[in-house]
Design an enzyme around this catalytic site. Structure first.
Site, PDB file in Angstrom:
ATOM      1  CE  LYS A 119       5.602   6.667  -1.446  1.00 12.45           C
ATOM      2  NZ  LYS A 119       5.450   7.442  -2.692  1.00 12.45           N
TER       3      LYS A 119
ATOM      4  NE  ARG B  73       1.141   8.446  -8.686  1.00 13.71           N
ATOM      5  CZ  ARG B  73       2.201   8.061  -7.976  1.00 13.71           C
ATOM      6  NH1 ARG B  73       2.498   6.771  -7.864  1.00 13.71           N
ATOM      7  NH2 ARG B  73       2.976   8.942  -7.381  1.00 13.71           N
TER       8      ARG B  73
ATOM      9  CG  HIS C  65       5.994  11.368  -8.766  1.00  9.26           C
ATOM     10  ND1 HIS C  65       7.130  11.457  -7.988  1.00  9.26           N
ATOM     11  CD2 HIS C  65       5.661  10.052  -8.795  1.00  9.26           C
ATOM     12  CE1 HIS C  65       7.475  10.240  -7.577  1.00  9.26           C
ATOM     13  NE2 HIS C  65       6.604   9.377  -8.054  1.00  9.26           N
TER      14      HIS C  65
ATOM     15  NE  ARG D  21       7.629  14.534  -4.359  1.00 13.58           N
ATOM     16  CZ  ARG D  21       7.541  15.102  -5.558  1.00 13.58           C
ATOM     17  NH1 ARG D  21       7.511  16.419  -5.688  1.00 13.58           N
ATOM     18  NH2 ARG D  21       7.456  14.358  -6.643  1.00 13.58           N
TER      19      ARG D  21
ATOM     20  CE1 TYR E 131       1.627 -27.896   2.475  1.00  9.28           C
ATOM     21  CE2 TYR E 131       2.890 -25.858   2.672  1.00  9.28           C
ATOM     22  CZ  TYR E 131       1.991 -26.767   3.197  1.00  9.28           C
ATOM     23  OH  TYR E 131       1.444 -26.545   4.432  1.00  9.28           O
TER      24      TYR E 131
ATOM     25  CB  CYS F 128       5.724 -23.217   4.057  1.00  8.75           C
ATOM     26  SG  CYS F 128       6.465 -24.743   3.450  1.00  8.75           S
ATOM     27  CG  MET F 129       1.444 -18.650   6.101  1.00  9.16           C
ATOM     28  SD  MET F 129      -0.159 -18.962   6.846  1.00  9.16           S
ATOM     29  CE  MET F 129      -1.159 -19.332   5.414  1.00  9.16           C
ATOM     30  CG  ASP F 130       3.550 -19.945   9.319  1.00  7.37           C
ATOM     31  OD1 ASP F 130       3.154 -18.801   9.069  1.00  7.37           O
ATOM     32  OD2 ASP F 130       2.780 -20.913   9.499  1.00  7.37           O
TER      33      ASP F 130
END
Ligand SMILES: *Cc1c(COP(=O)(O)O)cnc(C)c1O
Length: 378
Positions: free
Chosen positions: A39, A135, A167, A226, A270, A317-319
């Protein structure tokens, strides 16, 4: 043409995957087959390559996914596999489930009826029993009552019930009360299965082992194991060792884009959360939280540069992010760094990274974003 831009990328080792699969098979008895849990794009590793490798090279024929889109993808990668959808599929999609010969997890009589009503053809299913996870699944006080409901569901036309499963919620713990809890979960599903047999109903499958149970309480009575996280070489719980030889399949790498010397008092990133208290060498790395390298690792994470651990300074930071390379004098722009994986004698695992910011290795690998190309090696 470049196969990929050398900015930030994940290296996925198919030979380690094959080795992990063989080790997992060795943990199980003859009566148990591995059901590879793929998954979430094979826990972020890329389901196309993972499924093809497991099906073609490791003769794994059972796969589990979370939804119909993932199931249809797996069907294309492994045309002859048995594919179980563990989670919810809206009943209106019943025809697609049967068209692709997929097995659906059934969580209630109501859902079973809705599936059958919407299906033009016979639809294969495994019935989920909630023995303590809380669940999804049939929930009963006794195995006999649970068997009653299963027997009723089996009377619904068009539904082909091939198994039951449950599970575990704490199979990754060695605390005595948790072991008792899991024992009860296991007893409940086995008693339900045996109750069905005593009524003349012999289902092909009864399965309850996840990775943790496969490692720590392997039972020949679970027809499938599993296995998810251990297939990718990570720990169900970081405090417990996993079997010898299992190793992480994914490494995460990026490059150094800029190296500079800063003076005492200079601020980094930042929010000015970091300021140098002496002269330092600072390198900028081409990865950030948009790649799935969490901002929660700001000021905490370590990155391998030329085999040495370098700390992150200031906010991620983002990148991009910045690290202290004062102790790694030969660092230059263009150097490859390791965020997850080994370099020389040092290793940083997804599990270790996860524990630094209060999560689990599962979330780290699933969270490596789409922007990061997966590069398959050996
Ligand atoms: C995700 C999942 C698994 C696999 O769990 P791991 O801990 O990764 O082995 C097994 N069974 C079900 C129902 C799941 O949702």
């Amino acid at each position: 043409m470049k196969p990929y831009l050398k900015r930030a990328w994940a290296e996925v080792s198919l030979s380690r995957l094959r080795k992990n699969a063989e080790i997992i098979k060795g943990l199980n008895s003859q009566s148990t087959e591995v059901m590879a849990v793929v998954k979430a794009d094979a826990y972020g590793h890329g389901d196309a390559h993972i499924v093809r490798t497991l099906a073609q090279d490791c003769s794994i024929s059972f796969f589990a996914v979370s939804n119909l889109d993932e199931a249809v993808a797996v069907r294309n990668f492994a045309p002859n596999a048995e594919i179980l959808i563990l989670g919810y599929t809206p009943p209106e999609y019943a025809h697609e489930i049967s068209m692709h010969n997929i097995i659906q997890g059934v969580v209630s009589t109501e859902y079973a009826e809705a599936l059958a009503q919407n299906s033009p053809a016979s639809i294969r299913c495994h019935i989920k029993i909630d023995t303590g996870m809380g669940r999804i699944g049939l929930k009963h006080d006794t195995p006999a009552e649970c068997a009653d409901e299963i027997a009723e569901i089996m009377k619904i036309g068009k539904l082909s019930v091939e198994g039951i499963y449950t599970h575990f919620s704490v199979a990754d713990s060695d605390a005595p009360d948790n072991i008792t809890y899991t024992d009860r979960q296991q007893d409940f599903i086995l008693d339900t299965y045996d109750e069905l047999i005593s009524r003349g109903i012999k289902l092909r499958h009864c399965h309850f082992m996840n990775s943790a149970a496969t490692c720590y309480r392997n039972s020949p009575r679970s027809t499938l194991s599993r296995a998810g996280i251990i297939l990718y070489g990570l720990h169900p719980d970081i405090s417990l060792d996993i079997p010898e030889g299992l190793s992480p399949v994914m490494e995460l790498k990026a490059v150094i884009s800029h190296v500079k010397t800063v003076k005492a008092g200079d601020c980094i990133s930042y929010g000015r959360t970091f300021s140098a208290d002496h002269e330092m060498r600072i390198a900028t790395v081409t990865i950030g939280y948009a790649d799935g390298y969490s901002r929660l690792l700001s000021g905490k994470g370590k990155i391998l540069v030329h085999g040495k651990r370098c700390r992150i300074v200031g906010r991620v930071c983002m990148d991009q992010l910045m690290i202290d390379v004062s102790d790694v004098e030969d660092t230059v722009s263009g150097d490859i760094v390791t965020l997850i994986g080994c370099d020389g004698n040092e290793c940083i695992t997804a599990d270790e990274l996860a524990s630094l910011y209060g999560t689990i290795g599962y979330e780290v690998v699933c969270g490596i974003s789409k922007r990061v190309p997966r590069i398959y090696i050996d």
